[in-house]
Design an enzyme around this catalytic site. Structure first.
Site, PDB file in Angstrom:
ATOM      1  N   ILE A  46       0.862  -1.173   0.000  1.00  0.00           N
ATOM      2  CA  ILE A  46       0.000   0.000   0.000  1.00  0.00           C
ATOM      3  C   ILE A  46       0.901   1.226   0.000  1.00  0.00           C
ATOM      4  CG2 ILE A  46      -1.932  -1.139   1.173  1.00  0.00           C
ATOM      5  CD1 ILE A  46      -1.130   0.312   3.736  1.00  0.00           C
ATOM      6  N   THR A  47       0.373   2.370  -0.478  1.00  0.00           N
ATOM      7  CA  THR A  47       1.178   3.580  -0.528  1.00  0.00           C
ATOM      8  C   THR A  47       0.768   4.584   0.534  1.00  0.00           C
ATOM      9  OG1 THR A  47      -0.306   4.532  -2.177  1.00  0.00           O
ATOM     10  CG2 THR A  47       1.625   3.331  -2.984  1.00  0.00           C
ATOM     11  N   TYR A  48      -0.436   4.485   1.030  1.00  0.00           N
ATOM     12  CA  TYR A  48      -0.931   5.459   2.003  1.00  0.00           C
ATOM     13  C   TYR A  48      -1.987   4.781   2.849  1.00  0.00           C
ATOM     14  CZ  TYR A  48      -3.160   9.649   3.870  1.00  0.00           C
ATOM     15  OH  TYR A  48      -3.675  10.595   4.703  1.00  0.00           O
ATOM     16  N   MET A  49      -1.944   5.000   4.152  1.00  0.00           N
ATOM     17  CA  MET A  49      -2.959   4.393   5.009  1.00  0.00           C
ATOM     18  C   MET A  49      -3.785   5.485   5.667  1.00  0.00           C
ATOM     19  SD  MET A  49      -0.542   2.775   7.892  1.00  0.00           S
ATOM     20  CE  MET A  49       1.049   3.509   8.188  1.00  0.00           C
ATOM     21  N   ARG A  50      -5.075   5.372   5.519  1.00  0.00           N
ATOM     22  CA  ARG A  50      -5.983   6.342   6.133  1.00  0.00           C
ATOM     23  C   ARG A  50      -6.405   5.825   7.492  1.00  0.00           C
ATOM     24  NH1 ARG A  50      -9.978   9.607   2.635  1.00  0.00           N
ATOM     25  NH2 ARG A  50     -10.267  10.301   4.747  1.00  0.00           N
TER      26      ARG A  50
END
Length: 64
Positions: free
Chosen positions: A22-26
């Site tokens: 993944i590139t970004y975790m919210r």
């Protein structure tokens, strides 16, 4: 959060080596997929019993 961090940092994937999945975790979202909800409910029911599940799923409103 730990799992998300590991996915971000990278994991060993067969035939690819270490790969970030993944590139970004919210962390501010209240949404969850129906598939994840169902899997969670199944796990809770199998391990703790149906008494630990709500009568119906909770859905939260998001800000417009």
């Amino acid at each position: 959060m730990q799992v998300a961090q590991e996915l971000y940092e990278g994991m060993d994937v067969a035939d690819f080596g270490s790969l970030g999945l993944i590139t970004y975790m919210r962390t501010d979202s209240v949404r969850i997929s129906e598939e994840a909800r169902a899997a969670g409910n199944q796990f809770i029911e199998e391990n703790f019993g149906k008494n630990y599940l709500p009568a119906k799923p909770r859905y939260y409103k998001t800000k417009a």
